[in-house]
Design an enzyme around this catalytic site. Structure first.
Site, PDB file in Angstrom:
ATOM      1  N   SER A 146       0.824  -1.211   0.000  1.00 34.91           N
ATOM      2  CA  SER A 146       0.000   0.000   0.000  1.00 34.91           C
ATOM      3  C   SER A 146       0.858   1.260   0.000  1.00 34.91           C
ATOM      4  O   SER A 146       0.386   2.342  -0.349  1.00 34.91           O
ATOM      5  CB  SER A 146      -0.922   0.017   1.220  1.00 34.91           C
ATOM      6  OG  SER A 146      -0.164   0.066   2.419  1.00 34.91           O
ATOM      7  N   ASP A 292       1.361  -6.000   9.636  1.00 32.41           N
ATOM      8  CA  ASP A 292       2.381  -5.638  10.625  1.00 32.41           C
ATOM      9  C   ASP A 292       2.130  -6.244  12.002  1.00 32.41           C
ATOM     10  O   ASP A 292       3.015  -6.190  12.865  1.00 32.41           O
ATOM     11  CB  ASP A 292       2.484  -4.117  10.755  1.00 32.41           C
ATOM     12  CG  ASP A 292       3.281  -3.493   9.623  1.00 32.41           C
ATOM     13  OD1 ASP A 292       3.988  -4.235   8.917  1.00 32.41           O
ATOM     14  OD2 ASP A 292       3.193  -2.269   9.431  1.00 32.41           O
TER      15      ASP A 292
END
Length: 409
Positions: A146, A292
């Site tokens: 992204s 993450d």
């Protein structure tokens, strides 16, 4: 710096921790403030990445070294390409020269940017000569990082004709794209995101605006891990957080209910409470929109002695390290029955955890912090522990506040 970690003797913890601003929001806000000087920023991250980003934005010519900061590499590639008169070489650490940049470079070249490779085709360092960009249509594969997409969207309002960005295929990491668009809208930029088409209108000037950065949800994940491994009745309060967050990692509040952690939102804060809820023996999560937190969740499952199957992890191969292989190596050292593919991770339950294992961190801040909660279950060492400064410089001091014993060797 090598640390020896032992968890607190009282496993029913009660404390309040203040966490610095989100690295993701900070870097986006810094770039917007560079494009539009009427923007001010509050609660900015004190991470290495944010400092490198801020420093890089002030350079007009010569070499810009962003070290390990992948976000800064992607965002500054877009920024310098669109700034007429700037002439820089953008470089970083050895690992950064192994992380691909070609998809973003090709997209920017399509728009009229002048970028060349200094060494290997498709990888930093890159030489950028800033141009006035007038073209406004480009496409990208939808399953890429992204950060490539956000790099284009952030500069879009400063381009002569804005930008129409088509994403080809199935889109991943949607929350990070929406974070970028929400910040653009907050400064008065018109945007739309319909199907696979994103449009950003041009804007020559913004009204004076203050962007208040929410604290980092990725950093909060480690306290979710600690809370999950602690005794029922544990309460850890974190600030400053919003119930309606721009950050994809805020999905933690939902995910960790599976591990007996309840989240209560207050005024700019969240309280994590460990309940006596039974944890399922096997858990499956799709983390395509929040990769993450994969390391934190994997370590939590291992520490609880439960299994997990994590999918949607294809971007972890090109992070600070190959995080899937790193997790496989380090959890195996601790006694885990773990297997990985290029986009999944599976752990089979085991009740045994090896003690006094030295965790290697691979220049990856999240490896150090994700494994630290395991000190609630066993003693361990963390090699190159200073790597946490990339996103959370106060991490080890905050663990000491929770009565973790941390000794530098």
């Amino acid at each position: 710096m090598k640390l020896h970690l032992t968890g607190p003797s009282n496993h029913q913890l009660k404390d309040t921790i203040t966490i610095t601003g989100s690295k993701s929001e900070s870097n986006r806000s810094l770039l917007l403030a560079a494009l539009f000087p009427d923007i001010k920023i509050e609660n900015i991250s004190n991470s290495d990445d944010a400092q490198v980003m801020a420093k890089g934005l002030k350079i007009s010519e010569g070499t810009v070294d962003i070290h390990h900061a992948g976000t800064a590499m992607r965002f500054l590639t877009g920024y310098f390409s669109s700034q007429e008169g700037k002439d820089v070489i953008l470089t970083g650490s050895k690992r950064m020269t192994e992380r691909p940049i070609k998809i973003l470079v090709e997209a920017l070249r399509t728009l009229g940017a002048e970028i060349s490779y200094v060494q290997d085709e498709g990888y930093p360092p890159i030489k950028i000569k800033g141009q006035r960009i007038v073209k406004d249509k480009v496409s990208l594969p939808a399953n890429v990082s992204s950060q490539y997409i956000s790099s284009l969207l952030l500069i879009a309002p400063s381009l002569d004709n804005g930008l129409e960005l088509e994403l080809v295929g199935k889109i991943t990491s949607v929350p990070y794209i929406k974070m970028t668009l929400a910040l653009l809208e907050e400064i008065g930029v018109e945007t739309s995101f319909e199907g696979n088409m994103i449009k950003v209108s041009p804007k020559a000037k913004v009204v004076p605006t203050t962007l208040v950065v929410e604290s980092d949800w990725s950093s909060a994940s480690y306290f979710y891990g600690i809370c999950a491994l602690a005794a029922p009745g544990t309460e850890i309060t974190l600030s400053a957080y919003k119930k309606k967050s721009l950050q994809g990692d805020s999905v933690l509040a939902d995910i960790y209910t599976a591990f007996g952690v309840e989240t209560t939102f207050g005024e700019n804060k969240v309280t994590l409470r460990k309940t006596d809820k039974k944890v399922l023996a096997a858990n499956e999560f799709d983390l395509a929109n929040a990769p993450d937190i994969a390391q934190t969740i994997a370590v939590t499952c291992f520490g609880l002695g439960v299994g997990c199957h994590l999918i949607g992890l294809h971007t972890l191969k090109i992070k600070e390290t190959d995080r899937l292989e790193a997790l496989h190596t380090e959890l195996s050292k601790l006694g885990a029955n773990i297997s990985v593919t290029d986009k999944t991770l599976t752990i089979v339950p085991t009740s045994e955890i090896n003690a006094d294992v030295a965790i290697d961190t691979y220049n990856d801040h999240r490896m150090a912090m994700a494994f630290a909660p395991l000190a609630m279950k066993t003693t361990l060492f963390v090699n190159d522990a200073e790597v946490v400064s990339k996103s959370y410089p106060d991490f080890w001091n905050d663990l000491k506040q929770l009565d973790f014993s941390i000794k530098e060797l």
